[in-house]
Scaffold this motif. Structure first.
Motif, PDB file in Angstrom:
ATOM      1  N   LEU A  72       0.835  -1.196   0.000  1.00 18.55           N
ATOM      2  CA  LEU A  72       0.000   0.000   0.000  1.00 18.55           C
ATOM      3  C   LEU A  72       0.871   1.248   0.000  1.00 18.55           C
ATOM      4  N   ARG A  73       0.551   2.180  -0.854  1.00 16.06           N
ATOM      5  CA  ARG A  73       1.344   3.406  -0.981  1.00 16.06           C
ATOM      6  C   ARG A  73       0.875   4.507  -0.049  1.00 16.06           C
ATOM      7  N   ALA A  74      -0.238   4.279   0.637  1.00 19.42           N
ATOM      8  CA  ALA A  74      -0.760   5.261   1.591  1.00 19.42           C
ATOM      9  C   ALA A  74      -1.040   4.563   2.907  1.00 19.42           C
ATOM     10  N   ALA A  75      -1.067   5.342   3.971  1.00 19.92           N
ATOM     11  CA  ALA A  75      -1.304   4.778   5.297  1.00 19.92           C
ATOM     12  C   ALA A  75      -2.732   4.258   5.410  1.00 19.92           C
ATOM     13  N   PRO A  76      -2.943   3.231   6.235  1.00 25.31           N
ATOM     14  CA  PRO A  76      -4.304   2.748   6.473  1.00 25.31           C
ATOM     15  C   PRO A  76      -5.211   3.861   6.991  1.00 25.31           C
ATOM     16  N   THR A  77      -6.500   3.626   6.885  1.00 23.85           N
ATOM     17  CA  THR A  77      -7.484   4.613   7.294  1.00 23.85           C
ATOM     18  C   THR A  77      -7.752   4.535   8.793  1.00 23.85           C
ATOM     19  N   SER A  78      -7.742   5.673   9.459  1.00 21.57           N
ATOM     20  CA  SER A  78      -8.154   5.786  10.873  1.00 21.57           C
ATOM     21  C   SER A  78      -7.525   4.707  11.752  1.00 21.57           C
ATOM     22  N   PHE A  79      -6.206   4.724  11.819  1.00 19.92           N
ATOM     23  CA  PHE A  79      -5.532   3.698  12.616  1.00 19.92           C
ATOM     24  C   PHE A  79      -4.769   4.345  13.762  1.00 19.92           C
ATOM     25  N   ASN A  80      -4.616   3.602  14.861  1.00 19.59           N
ATOM     26  CA  ASN A  80      -3.818   4.080  15.996  1.00 19.59           C
ATOM     27  C   ASN A  80      -2.832   3.005  16.429  1.00 19.59           C
ATOM     28  N   TRP A  81      -2.406   2.189  15.456  1.00 20.08           N
ATOM     29  CA  TRP A  81      -1.458   1.106  15.699  1.00 20.08           C
ATOM     30  C   TRP A  81      -0.424   1.140  14.582  1.00 20.08           C
ATOM     31  N   LEU A  82       0.644   0.372  14.743  1.00 20.43           N
ATOM     32  CA  LEU A  82       1.627   0.215  13.665  1.00 20.43           C
ATOM     33  C   LEU A  82       1.665  -1.214  13.130  1.00 20.43           C
ATOM     34  N   ASN A  83       1.271  -2.186  13.923  1.00 17.49           N
ATOM     35  CA  ASN A  83       1.084  -3.559  13.466  1.00 17.49           C
ATOM     36  C   ASN A  83      -0.340  -3.977  13.798  1.00 17.49           C
ATOM     37  N   TYR A 103     -10.115  -4.964   7.022  1.00 16.75           N
ATOM     38  CA  TYR A 103     -10.941  -4.438   5.924  1.00 16.75           C
ATOM     39  C   TYR A 103     -11.195  -2.948   6.106  1.00 16.75           C
ATOM     40  N   ASN A 104     -11.565  -2.547   7.293  1.00 14.08           N
ATOM     41  CA  ASN A 104     -11.860  -1.140   7.541  1.00 14.08           C
ATOM     42  C   ASN A 104     -10.642  -0.247   7.332  1.00 14.08           C
ATOM     43  N   ALA A 105      -9.454  -0.795   7.560  1.00 12.82           N
ATOM     44  CA  ALA A 105      -8.220  -0.009   7.438  1.00 12.82           C
ATOM     45  C   ALA A 105      -7.804   0.210   5.989  1.00 12.82           C
ATOM     46  N   ILE A 106      -8.290  -0.635   5.058  1.00 17.64           N
ATOM     47  CA  ILE A 106      -7.742  -0.576   3.696  1.00 17.64           C
ATOM     48  C   ILE A 106      -8.772  -0.375   2.596  1.00 17.64           C
ATOM     49  N   TYR A 107     -10.065  -0.529   2.873  1.00 19.90           N
ATOM     50  CA  TYR A 107     -11.015  -0.581   1.755  1.00 19.90           C
ATOM     51  C   TYR A 107     -11.171   0.762   1.044  1.00 19.90           C
ATOM     52  N   LYS A 108     -10.843   1.856   1.713  1.00 15.56           N
ATOM     53  CA  LYS A 108     -10.949   3.175   1.076  1.00 15.56           C
ATOM     54  C   LYS A 108      -9.699   3.547   0.276  1.00 15.56           C
ATOM     55  N   LEU A 109      -8.643   2.749   0.379  1.00 12.83           N
ATOM     56  CA  LEU A 109      -7.379   3.088  -0.282  1.00 12.83           C
ATOM     57  C   LEU A 109      -7.439   2.761  -1.769  1.00 12.83           C
ATOM     58  N   LEU A 110      -6.600   3.451  -2.542  1.00 10.51           N
ATOM     59  CA  LEU A 110      -6.498   3.144  -3.959  1.00 10.51           C
ATOM     60  C   LEU A 110      -5.924   1.748  -4.146  1.00 10.51           C
ATOM     61  N   PRO A 111      -6.340   1.027  -5.164  1.00 10.46           N
ATOM     62  CA  PRO A 111      -5.800  -0.323  -5.397  1.00 10.46           C
ATOM     63  C   PRO A 111      -4.290  -0.281  -5.592  1.00 10.46           C
ATOM     64  N   PRO A 112      -3.591  -1.266  -5.059  1.00  9.18           N
ATOM     65  CA  PRO A 112      -2.136  -1.331  -5.271  1.00  9.18           C
ATOM     66  C   PRO A 112      -1.833  -1.725  -6.711  1.00  9.18           C
TER      67      PRO A 112
END
Length: 447
Positions: free
Chosen positions: A208-219, A275-284
């Motif tokens: 993924l070229r962008a950070a996950p959506t609305s996250f407060n973790w690194l792993n 799913y919630n962290a990545i579904y809004k991101l642009l496709p890799p």
């Protein structure tokens, strides 16, 4: 420089195991030569000989500690190259269906998350900077020739030109152990028994070229209930502001081919967190796949003897299920073990033989804990093939009790973290205080 061990050591393979061991041996031999079949890139790039290097790799805290001991400044260099520091468990959202998410406590340990090419490239730079270490790429080892005094390693260049090197010590870090097994065949000696656990693990990874959506973790780790699902998910950062998102499946017969299919599988995980962290991101740009059929422990340590001057290490000894991220760390710890033994046996009449014997007598203990932790988890899946370890059901019950206690008790969670990160031996969890804490929380839950 300590010259008690001989003039030359040859290391077969320039992966994490071979590089680590070459550094460990450099103070004990006049020269150390690493033979690698691949063309090694000058920059941080994937290479043909490591097909899984486009997927997440974890250098656990115990491995980082070992490498920093063998190569002072390694951790600093890796961080400077862009690796992302991650505090365990403060920065880790770790989900299990039986206990939910583990508390986000600071357990006193940090990781450096990066791509496998960066982890290896940083180590390779450390190794080739050692004055008496030479790394020869495009050198495919064809066989180890038995000899009365010193073994000979035969190899070919990419142009098909053959060559041979004599050595006092040959380290087989080739991955499959073929040179050592071939030598045993040539001598007519017994081959090692093998413990094989069929996992048929399939990885599908997106960068993924962008950070996950609305996250407060690194792993982020989401594990399944093996009774109803064999699919797990992982998100971790790597250098350059990128992120790995990976779906792994035990016993898989197919895998997602498109981003839409990837998201559909992510949506079926035990929780919607990935799913919630990545579904809004642009496709890799695309998806990468990797399949491993089995974990394999070749029990060289059980043989009565090895040919003089031959020592298999890393994946040549034991290849772990990569889903648990143990392989690179175990290889680094084997190199540290070898380095420590060198200092102990330098005065022996035959230090090479003493080195072989000591390493083989101790490496089994080093391998046993990570192997058991992995295969005990693997056999929870009904598709896993092989013979279950002794006292398997008891181990599963202890694991369940351990996680219940880790949720409630920071002391237990820190001990669990140290063991899983291969910083401390598994026996830490059996120490009276820790065991009492685990049992007391189990009793409280059942009351």
């Amino acid at each position: 420089m300590n010259r008690h061990f001989g003039q030359r050591a040859v290391v077969i393979g320039a992966g994490m195991g071979g590089l680590s061991v070459a550094g460990a041996l450099s103070s004990a031999f006049k020269e150390v030569i690493i033979l690698e079949r691949d063309t090694l890139p000058a920059s941080v790039m994937s290479r043909a000989g490591v097909p899984q290097d486009r997927h997440p790799h974890l250098l656990l805290a115990g491995g980082l500690q070992a490498l920093d001991s063998l190569f002072p400044g390694y951790a600093q260099d890796l961080a400077a190259a862009g690796a992302v520091p991650v505090n365990v468990f403060k920065d880790v959202h770790y989900e299990r269906p039986d206990v939910g998410a583990l508390p986000r406590r600071d357990c006193g340990t940090s990781l450096l998350c990066a791509s496998r090419p960066l982890i290896e490239h940083t180590l390779r730079r450390k190794v080739v900077a050692i004055a008496n270490v030479t790394l020869q790429s495009q050198s495919r080892v064809t066989e180890i020739v038995p000899a009365a005094i010193r073994p000979m390693v035969k190899f070919e260049t990419d142009a098909g030109v053959g060559a041979a090197i004599e050595a006092d010590l040959v380290i087989d870090a080739s991955g499959r152990g073929a040179p050592t097994l071939g030598l045993l065949d040539a001598l007519g000696w017994e081959k090692p028994q093998e413990t094989v656990v069929g996992v048929d693990i399939s990885y599908t990874t997106a960068v993924l070229r962008a950070a996950p959506t609305s996250f407060n973790w690194l792993n982020l780790v989401t594990l399944p209930d093996p009774a109803i699902s064999a699919t797990a998910g992982l998100i971790i950062p790597l250098e350059g502001g990128r992120w790995f998102a990976t779906i792994s499946q035990h016993g898989a017969t197919d895998h997602p081919e498109t981003w839409e299919e990837f998201l559909a599988v992510a949506r079926q995980l035990n929780t919607p967190a990935i799913y919630n962290a990545i579904y809004k991101l642009l496709p890799p740009g695309g998806l990468r796949h990797f399949v491993l059929d089995a974990s394999r422990w070749r029990h060289f340590e059980r043989l009565e003897r090895l040919p003089h001057g031959i020592l298999p290490v890393a994946d040549s000894l034991c290849r772990f299920n990569p889903v648990y991220g143990q392989g690179m760390t175990v290889a680094a710890r084997e190199a540290k073990l070898l380095h420590d033994i060198l200092g102990r046996v330098a005065g022996e009449e035959d230090p090479i033989e003493a080195l072989q014997a000591a390493f083989m007598s101790e490496v089994g203990t080093l391998l046993q804990a990570p192997w058991n932790m992995g295969v005990n988890a693997d056999f929870a899946y009904p598709t896993t093939r092989g013979e279950r370890p002794e006292r398997y059901e008891e181990s599963r019950q202890f694991e369940a009790a351990l996680f219940r206690a880790a949720v409630a008790d920071p002391v237990v969670q820190r001990a669990f973290s140290d063991v899983v990160q291969l910083m401390e031996p598994f026996d830490l969890l059996n120490q009276p205080d820790i065991r009492q804490r685990i049992e007391s929380h189990s009793l409280a839950q059942s009351a």
